[in-house]
Design an enzyme around this catalytic site. Sequence first.
Site, PDB file in Angstrom:
ATOM      1  N   LYS A  71     -13.536   0.328  -3.054  1.00  0.00           N
ATOM      2  CA  LYS A  71     -14.485   0.577  -1.934  1.00  0.00           C
ATOM      3  C   LYS A  71     -15.386   1.223  -2.191  1.00  0.00           C
ATOM      4  CE  LYS A  71     -11.228   0.819   1.889  1.00  0.00           C
ATOM      5  NZ  LYS A  71     -10.402   1.709   3.097  1.00  0.00           N
TER       6      LYS A  71
ATOM      7  N   HIS B 228       9.023 -26.515  -1.633  1.00  0.00           N
ATOM      8  CA  HIS B 228       8.400 -27.512  -2.291  1.00  0.00           C
ATOM      9  C   HIS B 228       7.229 -27.111  -3.034  1.00  0.00           C
ATOM     10  CE1 HIS B 228      10.968 -30.650  -0.269  1.00  0.00           C
ATOM     11  NE2 HIS B 228      10.919 -29.422   0.798  1.00  0.00           N
TER      12      HIS B 228
ATOM     13  N   GLU C 274       0.736  -1.267   0.020  1.00  0.00           N
ATOM     14  CA  GLU C 274       0.036   0.018  -0.160  1.00  0.00           C
ATOM     15  C   GLU C 274       0.688   1.188  -0.079  1.00  0.00           C
ATOM     16  OE1 GLU C 274      -2.928   0.415   2.824  1.00  0.00           O
ATOM     17  OE2 GLU C 274      -4.426  -0.884   1.992  1.00  0.00           O
TER      18      GLU C 274
HETATM   19  O1  PA5 Z   1      -3.316   0.938   6.097  1.00  0.00           O
HETATM   20  C1  PA5 Z   1      -4.294   1.278   5.726  1.00  0.00           C
HETATM   21  O2  PA5 Z   1      -4.535   2.397   6.018  1.00  0.00           O
HETATM   22  C2  PA5 Z   1      -5.639   0.390   5.357  1.00  0.00           C
HETATM   23  O3  PA5 Z   1      -5.113  -0.935   5.108  1.00  0.00           O
HETATM   24  C3  PA5 Z   1      -6.382   0.506   6.417  1.00  0.00           C
HETATM   25  O4  PA5 Z   1      -5.936  -0.151   7.709  1.00  0.00           O
HETATM   26  C4  PA5 Z   1      -7.605  -0.554   6.210  1.00  0.00           C
HETATM   27  O5  PA5 Z   1      -8.260  -0.148   5.189  1.00  0.00           O
HETATM   28  C5  PA5 Z   1      -8.613  -0.617   7.379  1.00  0.00           C
HETATM   29  O6  PA5 Z   1      -8.903   0.845   7.619  1.00  0.00           O
HETATM   30  P1  PA5 Z   1      -9.969   1.245   8.779  1.00  0.00           P
HETATM   31  O7  PA5 Z   1      -8.942   1.177  10.077  1.00  0.00           O
HETATM   32  O8  PA5 Z   1     -10.312   2.581   8.669  1.00  0.00           O
HETATM   33  O9  PA5 Z   1     -10.878   0.530   9.124  1.00  0.00           O
END
Ligand code: PA5
Length: 444
Positions: free
Chosen positions: A418, A306, A285
């Site tokens: 999303k 493996h 990310e």
């Molecule tokens: O790193 C990030 O920002 C995302 O992976 C969030 O952790 C994930 O989408 C969950 O979001 P939230 O904590 O707002 O529910």
Amino acid sequence: MPVSFNSIYCESFMPEDWLTSRLSALAQYQEVLEGTSDQKGELTGWVSFPDTVALSHLSQIKRIAGTIRSECDVLVVIGIGGSYLGARSVLELLRSPNYNLLCHDSPQIFFAGNHLSPDAYHDLLALIEGKRVAVNIISRSGGTIEPVATFSLLQNYLKKRYSHDELQKRIIVTTQANENPLHRMALDENYEVCPMPSNVGGRYSVLTAAGILPFAVAGIDIDAMLKGASEMRRTLSQNRPDNPAFQYAAARQALYKEGKQVELLTSYHPYFTSFGEWWKQLFGETEGKNGMGLFPATAQFPTDLHSLGQYVQDGQKLLFETCVVFENKTESSHIIPPSMDELSFLEGHTLDFASKQAFRGTLLAHVDGDVPNLLITLSKPTAQSIGSLLYFFQYSCALSAYLLGVSPFDQPAVEAYKNNILALLGKPGLEDQKESLSRRFCRI
Ligand code: PA5
């Protein structure tokens, strides 16, 4: 040093100046992270968090954890992405992937809200039936569909089992105290809120309440963990060529420039599998932007030798490995006894020795197969050394993104799917999008 970096098995794959040519850029980005530059780093609160966390916040976490430990058999941790991967990975690495079968002196911990599977939810209900349950929902934004939907179901289930007063003790909401939907609901219901700092993004939040509350419930020493992170910061905040975060970020960037497209994080320990998932999310990310970035993948050796071993050794030369090396926790030697005549050479070796030879043999075979290998070595996994390791990866990841020329702290592309999910689930205002998505989907 609790975490060290070694590029010896990579040097021949990178130009000689792989580190020196990047040192001045790295020093500038370090200043951004440390807040000593004019350029403002957004969402860099995690950098100083281990040193600046308020004692009152830690006391709140310890108090809640103490109550759950003494009054509950089970904690359900609800969250997704950065709001769950850190908690799960440390629990499995420091305790065991079999924690729930072996935890005789602390509550079982189940993870939920990281999917929308009715089958898995059905299993969860069976697992917690008849047990004294606590729930910790973790969502920074307080509006993520998967955890919120799971929480609503579980809250409804718990309302049938407990009075409102009881529920107030059993539901803990970890979120930003910023009037998001989850926070508002927590205030309305008078549930305990564990605030997440507003200047720490999800994937950099493992050392905040998002991680340390579940750790404390599992009996992990959170003070030691923060101390480990803080110690690591003292090393990583130095502008020196032997700074391991400088070296790791520079080597990754150099290999990327040499045409490598995939970084395969490996270890020789099955307890490390979930940690790899946390690492994948952190780097994926953070770096995968504007058509750039190494693809973060993981493999657990020898298990995956493996399955993926053939490809790594002799497939496309698109990957390098980063192997995290650490000692086993258990002292017992487990000596291999005599069994089959043809395999008598195994006799008398410990499992630990066999594992070390598997690592050595594989490393050299892969390097001979033109697969560069970076090594990250950790002292034995303890709360303190894992605090250091988490912090090391976060710091290196942010530096890597800056070297690549992308922001380490946003994830704009995640919004695309999303939004589609929200539209398809009927969020008001997205009716046209729903209509158009439904038409397109029917044509597939
Ligand atoms: O790193 C990030 O920002 C995302 O992976 C969030 O952790 C994930 O989408 C969950 O979001 P939230 O904590 O707002 O529910």
